[in-house]
Write a protein that holds these residues in place. Structure first.
Motif, PDB file in Angstrom:
ATOM      1  N   HIS A   1      43.378  62.854  33.303  1.00 22.50           N
ATOM      2  CA  HIS A   1      42.675  63.185  34.546  1.00 22.50           C
ATOM      3  C   HIS A   1      43.647  63.458  35.695  1.00 22.50           C
ATOM      4  CE1 HIS A   1      38.864  62.519  32.754  1.00 22.50           C
ATOM      5  NE2 HIS A   1      38.949  61.195  32.679  1.00 22.50           N
ATOM      6  N   ASP A   2      44.604  62.549  35.898  1.00 24.59           N
ATOM      7  CA  ASP A   2      45.541  62.703  37.022  1.00 24.59           C
ATOM      8  C   ASP A   2      46.444  63.916  36.829  1.00 24.59           C
ATOM      9  OD1 ASP A   2      44.453  60.429  38.086  1.00 24.59           O
ATOM     10  OD2 ASP A   2      46.075  59.102  37.440  1.00 24.59           O
ATOM     11  N   ALA A   3      46.927  64.090  35.603  1.00 21.86           N
ATOM     12  CA  ALA A   3      47.840  65.203  35.327  1.00 21.86           C
ATOM     13  C   ALA A   3      47.148  66.549  35.515  1.00 21.86           C
ATOM     14  CB  ALA A   3      48.394  65.088  33.910  1.00 21.86           C
ATOM     15  N   LEU A   4      45.934  66.665  35.011  1.00 22.76           N
ATOM     16  CA  LEU A   4      45.221  67.939  35.138  1.00 22.76           C
ATOM     17  C   LEU A   4      44.813  68.203  36.583  1.00 22.76           C
ATOM     18  CD1 LEU A   4      43.019  67.959  31.908  1.00 22.76           C
ATOM     19  CD2 LEU A   4      45.070  69.304  32.398  1.00 22.76           C
ATOM     20  N   ALA A   5      44.465  67.148  37.314  1.00 23.26           N
ATOM     21  CA  ALA A   5      44.137  67.325  38.730  1.00 23.26           C
ATOM     22  C   ALA A   5      45.358  67.850  39.486  1.00 23.26           C
ATOM     23  CB  ALA A   5      43.668  66.000  39.328  1.00 23.26           C
ATOM     24  N   LEU A   6      46.525  67.333  39.133  1.00 25.21           N
ATOM     25  CA  LEU A   6      47.768  67.790  39.763  1.00 25.21           C
ATOM     26  C   LEU A   6      48.021  69.269  39.447  1.00 25.21           C
ATOM     27  CD1 LEU A   6      51.119  65.903  39.876  1.00 25.21           C
ATOM     28  CD2 LEU A   6      51.073  68.267  39.123  1.00 25.21           C
ATOM     29  N   LEU A   7      47.844  69.637  38.182  1.00 23.65           N
ATOM     30  CA  LEU A   7      48.097  71.029  37.797  1.00 23.65           C
ATOM     31  C   LEU A   7      47.090  71.979  38.439  1.00 23.65           C
ATOM     32  CD1 LEU A   7      49.103  70.760  34.029  1.00 23.65           C
ATOM     33  CD2 LEU A   7      50.553  70.852  36.053  1.00 23.65           C
ATOM     34  N   ARG A   8      45.848  71.544  38.575  1.00 21.74           N
ATOM     35  CA  ARG A   8      44.855  72.403  39.241  1.00 21.74           C
ATOM     36  C   ARG A   8      45.242  72.636  40.697  1.00 21.74           C
ATOM     37  NH1 ARG A   8      41.159  68.508  37.189  1.00 21.74           N
ATOM     38  NH2 ARG A   8      40.477  69.051  35.069  1.00 21.74           N
ATOM     39  N   ARG A   9      45.845  71.622  41.314  1.00 19.06           N
ATOM     40  CA  ARG A   9      46.215  71.722  42.722  1.00 19.06           C
ATOM     41  C   ARG A   9      47.478  72.552  42.930  1.00 19.06           C
ATOM     42  NH1 ARG A   9      47.095  66.606  43.666  1.00 19.06           N
ATOM     43  NH2 ARG A   9      49.369  66.721  43.687  1.00 19.06           N
TER      44      ARG A   9
END
Length: 265
Positions: free
Chosen positions: A251-259
């Motif tokens: 969750h955290d990693a993908l949220a970072l990549l989306r941002r």
């Protein structure tokens, strides 16, 4: 009163201290907490200032503080005269702003990258838009280029093929991340590909030097330093999250990549 109402009142009070009107905040869609943080930051860095900062003013002020012979220290504190019923709403942000002040004044941190418009740092602070100041700053940065100097290295065909004309920060960070993981070069990732990339990082590690070498070998010479700074800043801010095995669902990693990168559903 609710915390949201307190934050809004505190933001308006701080803005009024710098003669920034409520209409301007509403027109810009300013977030109350971002306004509070910016007010605290500017008070600590420029206690004599009377106007709300724009990005160029903030960069100039920090640069001036960094150049002082004695190390600068700026303390974040509650503004004088702050009404008692607003103190809690403002106090809640003092510690995080103080930490950001330390980052700004750290000469080892690339200031321009830290203050880039799409970065996580800038997202935490409300700064005024001032196109004229930005144009003036751009011209000032280029007026020192010597006439007749040898033209910088142009982009290689490999760079052109890899970027496909997509050279905004999100696209470049996507490309650099692919390079650093040994994945196929892309400037746009699907959610599935992004998740696979994170799993690969956690299995085989992240190798930032691969992207740095690619930049130095293939990127336009005039932009290589900026691209390296952009990439290094991303790695510093993101590596811990991308490599965190405790983030089982990503969750955290993908949220970072989306941002930070280009990721589409």
């Amino acid at each position: 009163r609710s915390q949201i109402a307190q934050a809004m009142d505190a933001a308006l009070w701080l803005a009024g201290h710098y003669e920034l009107e409520q209409d301007a905040l509403e027109e810009a869609g300013a977030d109350a907490e971002a306004v509070i943080r910016a007010g605290l930051l500017w008070q600590a860095l420029a206690p004599q200032a009377h106007e709300w900062p724009h990005a160029v003013a903030l960069e100039k002020r920090v640069t001036a503080l960094r150049k002082k012979k004695t190390p600068s220290s700026a303390t974040v504190a509650l503004p004088p005269g702050l009404p008692d019923d607003l103190r809690d709403a403002v106090q809640a942000h003092c510690a995080c702003v103080q930490a950001d002040v330390a980052r700004l004044l750290d000469g080892a941190t690339a200031l321009r990258t830290l203050l880039r418009p799409t970065g996580a740092f800038r997202a935490r602070y409300f700064l005024q838009d001032d196109p004229l100041a930005e144009v003036d700053d751009y011209l000032r940065r280029h007026e020192d280029v010597e006439e007749g100097a040898e033209p910088p290295q142009s982009a290689s065909k490999t760079w052109t093929r890899a970027t496909q004309g997509n050279e905004d920060e999100h696209a470049l960070l996507t490309l650099f991340l692919c390079l650093a993981t040994g994945a196929p070069k892309k400037t746009l990732l699907t959610e599935k590909t992004a998740a696979s990339l994170v799993r690969k990082i956690r299995k085989s590690g992240l190798h930032p030097q691969l992207a740095t070498e690619f930049i130095r070998s293939h990127a336009p010479g005039a932009h290589q330093a900026d691209y390296c700074t952009l990439w290094n800043s991303f790695v510093q801010e993101s590596q811990a999250t991308l490599c965190n095995d405790r983030d089982y669902q990503l969750h955290d990693a993908l949220a970072l990549l989306r941002r930070e990168c280009h990721v589409v559903g």
